[in-house]
Design an enzyme around this catalytic site. Structure first.
Site, short mmCIF file in Angstrom:
data_model
loop_
_atom_site.label_atom_id
_atom_site.label_comp_id
_atom_site.label_asym_id
_atom_site.label_seq_id
_atom_site.Cartn_x
_atom_site.Cartn_y
_atom_site.Cartn_z
N ASP A 35 -7.94 -0.75 -9.72
CA ASP A 35 -6.61 -0.73 -10.32
C ASP A 35 -6.25 -2.03 -11.03
O ASP A 35 -5.26 -2.09 -11.75
CB ASP A 35 -5.55 -0.48 -9.23
CG ASP A 35 -5.72 0.89 -8.63
OD1 ASP A 35 -5.81 1.85 -9.40
OD2 ASP A 35 -5.80 1.00 -7.40
N HIS A 66 -9.69 -3.82 -0.58
CA HIS A 66 -10.09 -2.42 -0.46
C HIS A 66 -10.58 -2.19 0.96
O HIS A 66 -11.20 -3.06 1.56
CB HIS A 66 -11.20 -2.08 -1.46
CG HIS A 66 -11.39 -0.62 -1.65
ND1 HIS A 66 -12.18 0.13 -0.81
CD2 HIS A 66 -10.87 0.23 -2.56
CE1 HIS A 66 -12.15 1.39 -1.21
NE2 HIS A 66 -11.34 1.48 -2.26
N1 ACO Z 1 -3.13 -9.40 -0.81
C1 ACO Z 1 -3.04 -10.26 0.24
N2 ACO Z 1 -3.58 -10.04 1.46
C2 ACO Z 1 -4.23 -8.88 1.63
C3 ACO Z 1 -4.38 -7.95 0.59
C4 ACO Z 1 -3.80 -8.24 -0.67
N3 ACO Z 1 -3.91 -7.39 -1.70
N4 ACO Z 1 -5.10 -6.89 1.05
C5 ACO Z 1 -5.38 -7.14 2.32
N5 ACO Z 1 -4.87 -8.36 2.68
C6 ACO Z 1 -5.02 -9.02 3.97
C7 ACO Z 1 -4.05 -8.48 5.01
O1 ACO Z 1 -2.84 -9.19 4.99
C8 ACO Z 1 -4.84 -8.68 6.29
O2 ACO Z 1 -4.75 -10.05 6.63
P1 ACO Z 1 -4.86 -10.55 8.18
O3 ACO Z 1 -6.12 -9.94 8.71
O4 ACO Z 1 -4.89 -12.02 8.06
O5 ACO Z 1 -3.63 -9.98 8.85
C9 ACO Z 1 -6.27 -8.39 5.85
O6 ACO Z 1 -6.33 -8.71 4.45
C10 ACO Z 1 -6.73 -6.97 6.06
O7 ACO Z 1 -5.72 -6.13 5.50
P2 ACO Z 1 -5.57 -4.61 5.92
O8 ACO Z 1 -4.27 -4.11 5.38
O9 ACO Z 1 -5.83 -4.44 7.38
O10 ACO Z 1 -6.80 -3.99 5.15
P3 ACO Z 1 -6.95 -2.52 4.72
O11 ACO Z 1 -8.38 -2.25 4.65
O12 ACO Z 1 -6.13 -1.60 5.56
O13 ACO Z 1 -6.26 -2.57 3.27
C11 ACO Z 1 -5.61 -2.08 1.11
C12 ACO Z 1 -6.75 -2.05 2.13
C13 ACO Z 1 -4.46 -1.17 1.59
C14 ACO Z 1 -6.13 -1.53 -0.21
C15 ACO Z 1 -5.11 -3.53 0.93
O14 ACO Z 1 -6.16 -4.37 0.53
C16 ACO Z 1 -3.93 -3.63 -0.03
O15 ACO Z 1 -2.79 -3.42 0.36
N6 ACO Z 1 -4.19 -3.94 -1.35
C17 ACO Z 1 -3.17 -3.99 -2.34
C18 ACO Z 1 -2.86 -2.59 -2.84
C19 ACO Z 1 -3.97 -2.04 -3.71
O16 ACO Z 1 -4.48 -2.70 -4.61
N7 ACO Z 1 -4.32 -0.78 -3.46
C20 ACO Z 1 -5.36 -0.06 -4.21
C21 ACO Z 1 -6.58 0.16 -3.39
S1 ACO Z 1 -7.83 0.93 -4.32
C22 ACO Z 1 -7.39 2.53 -4.44
O17 ACO Z 1 -6.74 3.10 -3.62
C23 ACO Z 1 -7.81 3.19 -5.61
#
Ligand code: ACO
Length: 429
Positions: free
Chosen positions: A363, A306
């Site tokens: 979720d 998140h």
């Molecule tokens: N699985 C694996 N790795 C992940 C995940 C994940 N679910 N989420 C983040 N990471 C990693 C990224 O690869 C990145 O790694 P790095 O720094 O080594 O390159 C790091 O964690 C940071 O990721 P970002 O994408 O920069 O983080 P951000 O804050 O933008 O992402 C997000 C948040 C979009 C929710 C992300 O965690 C994700 O894609 N999760 C999966 C989708 C999801 O569950 N969405 C629902 C969110 S809750 C809602 O909207 C109600």
């Protein structure tokens, strides 16, 4: 504490005022930065940017706290109803018994959808995603319900809020019924907000639907947990589009479009699809965790991570309890729940997930709850959208009432080519 910071650029020092929120959060107020220094700030994805001040929702991503208007979400999930929570978010206070009754009557009065809108629903292709249908239909509401000049602004706004809260729920159920080729079920005055929705979704002339109290309770909690989440992607979209002073239907329609994405409200659907993939591949989550860790693989664990929460999403804990409770009460054994629990156990103990502060979000368990209710997979984001409506409405209302309101118009740092002269087509190489 000193209420300013200083910024030095090319030997010149500027004072930057500090803004402190009621929970001690601090921000650099850079609203006059460009005027004073000629500089802008660059923050892709707005991870460090506050776009507004707000008194609606407080979240602390490090401690896993979420409160609506000061009330912990845990207490609202335990004691409130979605209808009451919607009132709280929009009006700032919990309603008195009389106010709640008036609000319920208004929701009841506005629950029907204009009969002429039926032809819209009927002409969408059968395979159209319900989120696309919903966003179009919400936008179309403005054409069917234009402003009535005789009404006061306050009256008009309150009716629009009630219309949205009530009709979006009806439209969601109508689109489901039509997608199945079934007879539409009308809303009923004698049922609660959640029970009405379930009846409209599942009742049929050949198979009457008995509204189950445990499902109604679970739906109330599901929608309360989704009701607001401060400046998330879809709410930011509602505020941004609303800042151009479009009508509220258009702004909410933009919010629905933003919510549709799998990184946001589409994640509940994506989680169940991922759990099904794990099941189809034999039930072992380990290869999926390995893929999520692999930098060369775009795969992510859905329902994990998140932007704000760097610990357990408090909603995920409540949702897990609801999930366990509703499945037990309904005597459902869902193999996806076993897989989800195994996956969570492995991921939260995995160094990659620990180092990246990745924990289950709302979720992760919500899809399994929705499956138990009988909600079809492609309707999952629609369920989220119905829940998020009070948040969108209250955030839009707050932005319209903000004396510091401004059209949202971010800037950029241009990295393209510098000026060059036009070459007629016959002279180009
Ligand atoms: N699985 C694996 N790795 C992940 C995940 C994940 N679910 N989420 C983040 N990471 C990693 C990224 O690869 C990145 O790694 P790095 O720094 O080594 O390159 C790091 O964690 C940071 O990721 P970002 O994408 O920069 O983080 P951000 O804050 O933008 O992402 C997000 C948040 C979009 C929710 C992300 O965690 C994700 O894609 N999760 C999966 C989708 C999801 O569950 N969405 C629902 C969110 S809750 C809602 O909207 C109600």
């Amino acid at each position: 504490m000193e209420k300013k910071a200083t910024l030095t650029v090319n030997g010149k020092t500027y004072d930057i005022p500090l803004l402190i929120g009621t929970e001690g959060e601090m921000a650099l107020d850079i609203s006059t930065l460009r005027q004073k220094t000629g500089l802008i700030t660059l923050d892709p994805g707005y991870a460090n940017t506050g776009s507004c001040t707000s008194s609606i929702t407080f979240m602390d991503g490090e401690k896993g706290i979420l409160r609506y208007r000061g009330y912990p979400v845990e207490q609202l999930a335990e004691y409130s109803s979605f209808r009451e929570t919607a009132y709280l978010l929009i009006n700032g206070e919990l309603p008195s018994a009389k106010e709640l009754e008036r609000f319920s009557l208004m929701l009841n009065d506005h629950s029907l959808v204009h009969e002429d809108m039926r032809s819209f629903f009927e002409n969408f292709p059968r395979r159209a995603h319900p989120m696309g249908i919903l966003s179009s239909m919400v936008n179309a509401l403005r054409a069917f319900y234009p402003e009535i000049p005789e009404r006061s602004e306050e009256e008009e706004i309150n009716i629009t809020f009630a219309r949205l809260l009530s009709k979006v729920r009806t439209m969601a159920a109508v689109s489901y019924k039509i997608s199945r080729g079934h007879k539409v079920v009308y809303p009923r005055h004698d049922l609660s907000y959640c029970a009405n929705f379930l009846k409209m979704m599942f009742d049929s002339p050949v198979k009457p639907y008995h509204v189950h109290d445990d499902i109604v309770d679970a739906l109330n909690v599901f929608w309360i947990l989704h009701a607001d989440h401060e400046q998330n992607c879809s709410t930011a979209a509602v505020r941004l589009v609303g800042s151009a002073r479009v009508n509220l239907y258009a702004a909410i329609s933009a919010g629905i479009c933003a919510l549709w994405g799998p990184l946001h409200g589409g994640a509940n659907q994506a989680v169940v699809e991922m759990l099904q993939d794990i099941q189809d591949s034999g039930g072992d989550p380990a290869p999926f965790i390995a893929r999520a860790r692999d930098k060369n693989d775009p795969f992510r664990l859905m329902g994990f991570g998140h932007r704000v929460y760097k610990t357990y999403d408090p909603r995920a804990r409540i949702m897990e309890k609801v999930c366990n409770r509703v499945l037990k009460k309904l005597k459902i054994h869902d193999p996806l729940l076993d897989i989800a629990k195994r996956l969570e156990e492995m991921a939260v103990n995995d160094p990659y997930f620990i180092d990246h502060h990745l924990y289950p979000n709302v979720d992760f368990y919500s899809g399994i709850v929705l499956r138990a209710m009988g909600i079809p997979l492609n309707m999952f984001p629609v369920m989220f959208a119905i829940g998020r409506l009070p948040g969108w409405i209250s955030q839009w209302k707050e932005s319209m009432e903000d004396p510091k309101w401004k059209l949202h118009r971010p800037r950029q740092i241009y990295t393209g080519l510098q000026k060059r002269d036009y070459i007629p087509v016959d002279q180009r190489g």
